[in-house]
Design a protein around this motif. Sequence first.
Motif, PDB file in Angstrom:
ATOM      1  N   MET A   1       0.842  -1.193   0.000  1.00  0.00           N
ATOM      2  CA  MET A   1       0.000   0.000   0.000  1.00  0.00           C
ATOM      3  C   MET A   1       0.874   1.239   0.000  1.00  0.00           C
ATOM      4  O   MET A   1       1.662   1.448   0.914  1.00  0.00           O
ATOM      5  N   ALA A   2       0.754   2.070  -1.042  1.00  0.00           N
ATOM      6  CA  ALA A   2       1.552   3.288  -1.173  1.00  0.00           C
ATOM      7  C   ALA A   2       0.719   4.477  -0.734  1.00  0.00           C
ATOM      8  O   ALA A   2      -0.341   4.753  -1.311  1.00  0.00           O
ATOM      9  N   LEU A   3       1.173   5.191   0.310  1.00  0.00           N
ATOM     10  CA  LEU A   3       0.462   6.343   0.852  1.00  0.00           C
ATOM     11  C   LEU A   3       1.244   7.614   0.549  1.00  0.00           C
ATOM     12  O   LEU A   3       2.463   7.669   0.754  1.00  0.00           O
ATOM     13  N   GLU A  49      -3.543  10.038  -0.559  1.00  0.00           N
ATOM     14  CA  GLU A  49      -3.731   9.207  -1.744  1.00  0.00           C
ATOM     15  C   GLU A  49      -3.115   7.839  -1.479  1.00  0.00           C
ATOM     16  O   GLU A  49      -1.934   7.740  -1.136  1.00  0.00           O
ATOM     17  N   ILE A  50      -3.930   6.804  -1.593  1.00  0.00           N
ATOM     18  CA  ILE A  50      -3.466   5.436  -1.380  1.00  0.00           C
ATOM     19  C   ILE A  50      -3.691   4.646  -2.650  1.00  0.00           C
ATOM     20  O   ILE A  50      -4.831   4.483  -3.105  1.00  0.00           O
ATOM     21  N   ASP A  51      -2.611   4.196  -3.237  1.00  0.00           N
ATOM     22  CA  ASP A  51      -2.676   3.416  -4.480  1.00  0.00           C
ATOM     23  C   ASP A  51      -3.551   4.089  -5.526  1.00  0.00           C
ATOM     24  O   ASP A  51      -4.371   3.460  -6.205  1.00  0.00           O
ATOM     25  N   GLY A  52      -3.403   5.417  -5.645  1.00  0.00           N
ATOM     26  CA  GLY A  52      -4.123   6.162  -6.668  1.00  0.00           C
ATOM     27  C   GLY A  52      -5.517   6.599  -6.297  1.00  0.00           C
ATOM     28  O   GLY A  52      -6.187   7.269  -7.100  1.00  0.00           O
ATOM     29  N   HIS A  53      -5.991   6.277  -5.085  1.00  0.00           N
ATOM     30  CA  HIS A  53      -7.347   6.638  -4.665  1.00  0.00           C
ATOM     31  C   HIS A  53      -7.276   7.671  -3.533  1.00  0.00           C
ATOM     32  O   HIS A  53      -6.404   7.591  -2.662  1.00  0.00           O
ATOM     33  N   TYR A  94     -10.846   3.268   5.032  1.00  0.00           N
ATOM     34  CA  TYR A  94      -9.525   3.530   5.601  1.00  0.00           C
ATOM     35  C   TYR A  94      -9.592   4.037   7.040  1.00  0.00           C
ATOM     36  O   TYR A  94      -8.577   4.452   7.592  1.00  0.00           O
TER      37      TYR A  94
END
Length: 206
Positions: A1-3, A49-53, A94
């Motif tokens: 997960m990219a934040l 923004e997490i994984d583009g969202h 989230y």
Amino acid sequence: MALAIRDVREHDLDAVLALNNAAGRTILALDAAQLRFFYDRADYFRVAEIDGHIAGFLIAMREGSDYDSPNYRWFSEHYPQFVYIDRIVIANAYRRHGLGRIFYCDVNSYAEVRVPLLTCEVFLEPRDDVVVLFHGTYGFQEVGQQRMGSSGPQVSLLAKELPSYAYVRETYLDKAGLPDVPWLAERLHSSHDNNPQRRLAGARRP
């Protein structure tokens, strides 16, 4: 997960508006024009923004704005300098994962090099003890209460002293200004700033 916590962009506004208006009773609804006001005027307006969202956002205002929120006006009447957290919204998927604390750490870092106080309010009607406890453990103290309008909810007005500010003011703000590094940069927005204290706080070294 990219934040990533980053400044809002114009193409994020539809997602931010939908997220705000799906948040429930403890977040006041917005329309597109009100959100555009924040986009144009807010000193701090960042999204997670997490994984583009878009997973959440936080909006905060400094003193000296023409914002007509009764809670913002209360702080304006009582304190000369502050950052006011107008709202924080986390998407349902989230919540309870610490994203609120990440946002508060980030806005605290923004505020403590510019003002002596970080402020906000929490609703007492309906009262959410998780929210009250969150702010208490983060160092906020109640400095007042008021009702939002004649029939609106009762709110607790909170402030957190920022002890780093005195050092920053004496070492940087009263002299050449903050160092010119990305993490201290001001958000670019369209409001015209006539407040000399804020111009000083945003100054950069030559």
